[in-house]
Design a protein around this motif. Structure first.
Motif, PDB file in Angstrom:
ATOM      1  N   ILE A  87       6.608   7.652 -24.905  1.00 34.38           N
ATOM      2  CA  ILE A  87       5.752   8.576 -25.640  1.00 34.38           C
ATOM      3  C   ILE A  87       6.006   8.462 -27.138  1.00 34.38           C
ATOM      4  O   ILE A  87       5.072   8.438 -27.947  1.00 34.38           O
ATOM      5  CB  ILE A  87       5.992  10.024 -25.167  1.00 34.38           C
ATOM      6  N   GLU A  88       7.261   8.353 -27.528  1.00 33.34           N
ATOM      7  CA  GLU A  88       7.627   8.303 -28.939  1.00 33.34           C
ATOM      8  C   GLU A  88       7.029   7.077 -29.625  1.00 33.34           C
ATOM      9  O   GLU A  88       6.574   7.166 -30.773  1.00 33.34           O
ATOM     10  CB  GLU A  88       9.151   8.322 -29.075  1.00 33.34           C
ATOM     11  N   SER A  89       7.012   5.944 -28.942  1.00 28.70           N
ATOM     12  CA  SER A  89       6.528   4.718 -29.567  1.00 28.70           C
ATOM     13  C   SER A  89       5.036   4.470 -29.351  1.00 28.70           C
ATOM     14  O   SER A  89       4.407   3.779 -30.147  1.00 28.70           O
ATOM     15  CB  SER A  89       7.320   3.510 -29.055  1.00 28.70           C
ATOM     16  N   ARG A  90       4.446   5.037 -28.311  1.00 26.64           N
ATOM     17  CA  ARG A  90       3.027   4.782 -28.058  1.00 26.64           C
ATOM     18  C   ARG A  90       2.109   5.745 -28.806  1.00 26.64           C
ATOM     19  O   ARG A  90       1.026   5.362 -29.238  1.00 26.64           O
ATOM     20  CB  ARG A  90       2.722   4.861 -26.566  1.00 26.64           C
ATOM     21  N   PHE A  91       2.537   7.000 -28.967  1.00 24.78           N
ATOM     22  CA  PHE A  91       1.660   8.008 -29.556  1.00 24.78           C
ATOM     23  C   PHE A  91       2.100   8.366 -30.972  1.00 24.78           C
ATOM     24  O   PHE A  91       3.151   8.983 -31.165  1.00 24.78           O
ATOM     25  CB  PHE A  91       1.640   9.263 -28.683  1.00 24.78           C
ATOM     26  N   HIS A  92       1.304   7.958 -31.949  1.00 25.48           N
ATOM     27  CA  HIS A  92       1.540   8.386 -33.321  1.00 25.48           C
ATOM     28  C   HIS A  92       1.078   9.833 -33.475  1.00 25.48           C
ATOM     29  O   HIS A  92       0.153  10.272 -32.789  1.00 25.48           O
ATOM     30  CB  HIS A  92       0.769   7.504 -34.302  1.00 25.48           C
ATOM     31  N   VAL A  93       1.725  10.572 -34.355  1.00 24.83           N
ATOM     32  CA  VAL A  93       1.336  11.966 -34.574  1.00 24.83           C
ATOM     33  C   VAL A  93       0.131  12.005 -35.508  1.00 24.83           C
ATOM     34  O   VAL A  93      -0.120  11.051 -36.260  1.00 24.83           O
ATOM     35  CB  VAL A  93       2.506  12.782 -35.167  1.00 24.83           C
ATOM     36  N   ALA A 145      -3.089  28.670  -4.510  1.00 22.69           N
ATOM     37  CA  ALA A 145      -3.091  27.730  -3.406  1.00 22.69           C
ATOM     38  C   ALA A 145      -4.530  27.263  -3.153  1.00 22.69           C
ATOM     39  O   ALA A 145      -5.182  27.775  -2.261  1.00 22.69           O
ATOM     40  CB  ALA A 145      -2.496  28.367  -2.146  1.00 22.69           C
ATOM     41  N   PRO A 146      -5.100  26.329  -3.924  1.00 28.07           N
ATOM     42  CA  PRO A 146      -4.329  25.562  -4.914  1.00 28.07           C
ATOM     43  C   PRO A 146      -4.233  26.272  -6.259  1.00 28.07           C
ATOM     44  O   PRO A 146      -5.061  27.112  -6.597  1.00 28.07           O
ATOM     45  CB  PRO A 146      -5.163  24.286  -5.055  1.00 28.07           C
ATOM     46  N   GLY A 147      -3.221  25.913  -7.011  1.00 25.62           N
ATOM     47  CA  GLY A 147      -3.110  26.316  -8.403  1.00 25.62           C
ATOM     48  C   GLY A 147      -3.051  25.038  -9.214  1.00 25.62           C
ATOM     49  O   GLY A 147      -3.322  23.955  -8.707  1.00 25.62           O
ATOM     50  N   HIS A 148      -2.679  25.156 -10.459  1.00 29.37           N
ATOM     51  CA  HIS A 148      -2.496  23.940 -11.252  1.00 29.37           C
ATOM     52  C   HIS A 148      -1.526  24.225 -12.383  1.00 29.37           C
ATOM     53  O   HIS A 148      -1.382  25.365 -12.840  1.00 29.37           O
ATOM     54  CB  HIS A 148      -3.818  23.421 -11.806  1.00 29.37           C
ATOM     55  N   VAL A 149      -0.835  23.170 -12.836  1.00 24.21           N
ATOM     56  CA  VAL A 149       0.110  23.283 -13.933  1.00 24.21           C
ATOM     57  C   VAL A 149       0.147  21.960 -14.679  1.00 24.21           C
ATOM     58  O   VAL A 149       0.052  20.889 -14.082  1.00 24.21           O
ATOM     59  CB  VAL A 149       1.520  23.659 -13.420  1.00 24.21           C
ATOM     60  N   VAL A 150       0.247  22.043 -16.002  1.00 18.97           N
ATOM     61  CA  VAL A 150       0.433  20.875 -16.849  1.00 18.97           C
ATOM     62  C   VAL A 150       1.665  21.116 -17.713  1.00 18.97           C
ATOM     63  O   VAL A 150       2.023  22.265 -17.998  1.00 18.97           O
ATOM     64  CB  VAL A 150      -0.798  20.592 -17.735  1.00 18.97           C
ATOM     65  N   MET A 151       2.319  20.053 -18.137  1.00 20.44           N
ATOM     66  CA  MET A 151       3.550  20.166 -18.908  1.00 20.44           C
ATOM     67  C   MET A 151       3.360  19.647 -20.324  1.00 20.44           C
ATOM     68  O   MET A 151       2.672  18.645 -20.548  1.00 20.44           O
ATOM     69  CB  MET A 151       4.669  19.368 -18.235  1.00 20.44           C
ATOM     70  N   VAL A 152       3.973  20.326 -21.280  1.00 21.78           N
ATOM     71  CA  VAL A 152       3.974  19.875 -22.664  1.00 21.78           C
ATOM     72  C   VAL A 152       4.928  18.688 -22.771  1.00 21.78           C
ATOM     73  O   VAL A 152       6.125  18.812 -22.516  1.00 21.78           O
ATOM     74  CB  VAL A 152       4.412  21.008 -23.613  1.00 21.78           C
ATOM     75  N   ALA A 153       4.386  17.521 -23.145  1.00 19.77           N
ATOM     76  CA  ALA A 153       5.184  16.289 -23.142  1.00 19.77           C
ATOM     77  C   ALA A 153       5.692  15.894 -24.526  1.00 19.77           C
ATOM     78  O   ALA A 153       6.592  15.062 -24.636  1.00 19.77           O
ATOM     79  CB  ALA A 153       4.358  15.146 -22.559  1.00 19.77           C
ATOM     80  N   ASP A 154       5.136  16.458 -25.577  1.00 18.72           N
ATOM     81  CA  ASP A 154       5.634  16.208 -26.931  1.00 18.72           C
ATOM     82  C   ASP A 154       5.061  17.263 -27.855  1.00 18.72           C
ATOM     83  O   ASP A 154       4.013  17.855 -27.559  1.00 18.72           O
ATOM     84  CB  ASP A 154       5.252  14.803 -27.414  1.00 18.72           C
ATOM     85  N   VAL A 155       5.739  17.499 -28.967  1.00 13.48           N
ATOM     86  CA  VAL A 155       5.320  18.502 -29.949  1.00 13.48           C
ATOM     87  C   VAL A 155       5.551  17.952 -31.352  1.00 13.48           C
ATOM     88  O   VAL A 155       6.579  17.312 -31.626  1.00 13.48           O
ATOM     89  CB  VAL A 155       6.097  19.828 -29.779  1.00 13.48           C
TER      90      VAL A 155
END
Length: 296
Positions: free
Chosen positions: A53-59, A222-232
């Motif tokens: 993530i650090e090298s592929r995604f520029h801020v 059921a079902p629900g959903h969740v996403v995670m913060v992967a970078d800030v």
């Protein structure tokens, strides 16, 4: 998410998180070699050669990545290996997910051959992997939907979970064994009986201005959903932007999501969100932002 709910029935409110499998991919171009290359709108943000993530995604312009202590969970996520740019999302049976238009990267993460590792499970796995690989195994523990705490220490000591009319309990079945197979078997047990419902109970609400890597936007159900913060990242004025990662159903590879509300970035800027976060396959309210304490 399909889960077996033990010993009692929990009423849930279904949410609309539709997997839009029929959407065509208009955001990438295919080269003569068959590899994908970023379209004009993302070429300033994405480096196809980046393997993390650090090298592929520029801020975004004017932003800098938030500090992450070396060895922390945030540091672990930023340097978690990604599959080659343009890789399709694979399902648990090895087939390609039909809709490949909503992601910008795929985590090189173990998935398994069962339809178990869905949205909440993918997040539990990445936390468990971090604790396992950093020798914090005693912290690996997740609640089942019925409230039972399934921890890796008991599992590695040869205990197994038994269910009866009187409740859920540990029972000694073998000797101490701590290896990759033991760890994977433990996670399968967790994935079978934990879900977004239990993850909501294990987390606490936080304000969007305090958003950190590892936080989650979640709708328990059921079902629900969740996403995670992967970078800030953040700018000089205090505005923050973040990347989102998700698993989905049926069980599939963990992946970084595009931002459908942006014309030139996969980052979600807090100042542009308002009260509602629109992700490619589900919508959340800002009040759905929560923090899990799996690393404490």
């Amino acid at each position: 998410m399909r889960k077996l709910i033990i010993l009692f029935i929990i009423p849930v409110l279904l949410i609309s998180c539709t997997d839009l499998e029929s959407i065509k991919n208009n955001d990438i171009t295919i080269t003569k070699t068959g590899h994908t290359e970023p379209a004009d709108k993302t070429e300033q943000i994405i480096d196809p050669a980046g393997g993390t993530i650090e090298s592929r995604f520029h801020v975004p312009e004017g932003f800098e990545r938030a500090e992450a202590e070396k060895g922390s969970f945030a540091d672990f996520i930023r340097y978690y290996p990604l599959k080659k740019y343009g890789s399709p999302i694979l399902l648990f049976d090895g087939k390609e997910r039909v809709n490949q238009s909503n992601h910008e990267a795929v985590f090189d993460m173990k998935l398994g051959e069962k339809d178990l590792q869905q949205c909440a499970d993918s997040i539990m796995r990445i936390y468990a992997e971090y604790l396992y690989k950093t020798d914090q195994k005693d912290k690996i523990a997740f609640h089942f939907v019925n409230g039972f705490l399934c921890d890796y220490r008991h599992w590695s000591e040869g205990y197994r979970v038994v269910f009866s009319d009187s409740g859920t309990a540990w029972q000694k079945r073998g000797e101490f064994l701590d290896n990759e197979e033991t760890f994977e078997n433990y996670l399968e047990m967790v994935f079978e009986y934990a879900s977004t419902l239990s993850m909501v109970e294990e987390s606490k609400k936080i304000d969007i201005t305090d958003i950190q890597i590892g936080d989650i936007f979640i709708k328990g159900g059921a079902p629900g959903h969740v996403v995670m913060v992967a970078d800030v990242c953040k700018d000089r004025n205090g505005d923050k932007a973040f990347l989102l990662a998700q698993g989905f159903m049926p069980a599939q590879e963990f992946h970084i999501l595009k931002n459908p509300s942006s014309t030139n970035s996969c980052w979600y800027k807090v100042s542009e969100i308002g009260d509602e976060l629109i992700a490619p396959e589900c919508q959340f309210m800002i009040s759905d932002l929560r923090r899990v304490d799996y690393c404490k």
